[in-house]
Write a protein that holds these residues in place. Sequence first.
Motif, PDB file in Angstrom:
ATOM      1  N   HIS A 120       0.952  -1.169  -0.109  1.00 61.26           N
ATOM      2  CA  HIS A 120      -0.171  -0.079   0.057  1.00 61.26           C
ATOM      3  C   HIS A 120       0.996   1.223   0.036  1.00 61.26           C
ATOM      4  O   HIS A 120       2.004   1.068   0.461  1.00 61.26           O
ATOM      5  CB  HIS A 120      -0.770  -0.154   1.277  1.00 61.26           C
ATOM      6  N   PRO A 121       0.527   2.272  -0.490  1.00 61.95           N
ATOM      7  CA  PRO A 121       1.264   3.631  -0.418  1.00 61.95           C
ATOM      8  C   PRO A 121       1.792   3.692   0.936  1.00 61.95           C
ATOM      9  O   PRO A 121       1.092   3.484   1.830  1.00 61.95           O
ATOM     10  CB  PRO A 121       0.189   4.678  -0.968  1.00 61.95           C
ATOM     11  N   GLU A 205       0.962  -2.463  -6.285  1.00 58.44           N
ATOM     12  CA  GLU A 205       0.578  -1.529  -5.295  1.00 58.44           C
ATOM     13  C   GLU A 205      -1.195  -1.305  -5.298  1.00 58.44           C
ATOM     14  O   GLU A 205      -1.538  -1.234  -6.501  1.00 58.44           O
ATOM     15  CB  GLU A 205       1.123  -0.018  -5.689  1.00 58.44           C
ATOM     16  N   SER A 207      -3.912   0.824  -4.980  1.00 59.17           N
ATOM     17  CA  SER A 207      -3.884   2.428  -5.001  1.00 59.17           C
ATOM     18  C   SER A 207      -5.275   2.783  -4.627  1.00 59.17           C
ATOM     19  O   SER A 207      -5.324   3.915  -4.086  1.00 59.17           O
ATOM     20  CB  SER A 207      -3.449   2.907  -6.504  1.00 59.17           C
TER      21      SER A 207
END
Length: 306
Positions: A120-121, A205, A207
């Motif tokens: 994850h970010p 990822e 997002s």
Amino acid sequence: MLSILVPIYNYNVYPLVLELHRQSLESNIVFEIIVIDDGSNSEINEENNSINLLENCFFTPLNKNIGLSSNRNLLASKAKYINLLFIDGDSVIIKPNYVKDFIDADAIENVDIIYGGRVHPETVFSSNQKLRWKYGRTIEDKTATRRNSAGYITLMFNNTLIKKDCFNQIKFDENLTKYGHEDTLFAYQASLSNLRVKHIDNPIEHSDIDESSIFISKVKNSLDNLNLIDLEHKIDPNFVKILRLYHFFKKYKLNFVVASFYILLNKMLYKQLISNNPSLFLFNAYRIGYLCSLNQKKSTLFDPNE
């Protein structure tokens, strides 16, 4: 030979497909990319139609919603090649050699399923997304070393490569029409079939971080699915941590108590979970409380909301 399969719902997946297409061409492999929108009837599909202009790429919008399990099965049935790579439409490719790392000959030839992981970010800008982001960073983002120590239990079905004949042995349970735990059941069935699973560090990822209220709604749907799977005896409770805890409470007749506390406190817990600093401990308490409440007769529970 690789079939990349992307289930979506109301999402612009063209940038993802463009990157997957570029990397597949650079890898000099025989490939196809198939995308199916699950009946969103969204205007976004006008942009997704551009996928059909790319070589070996196909986009199909369904007229009605069939559910994620059925959509994944449909994608697999349309695939021409022996290796299926499932990737969710809200994924972002963060590695320049992502496709190449998956098609490494040694990796494909010696196993049945390869899971690349997810991240994850590092930050999220909206406080409305904190719960989903915190849960992802803390619980879901695991290295391959950690995942390989519990190969089946940590297997998820986004960013996953599986041989088509192995997929066809199991398939997704199409009775699960809601979001969640369809991949848990698939992983359990893979363990019963002794499919060879390998975890690698080739993450995508995640997002599109859900707002906390939406995430909580999805989690409830996933627990509905898990409860159905359990009631139909399709899974060993020890395979899923929260289900193991539920059966512990049930064995000692504590599930009624936990359910009653959930009914009494769920509004207060909900407010905390959608706050700027959600507690994962309280989130787990909310989850087990909801699960315990599902099989209690409502008339036997004290509900202050009635």
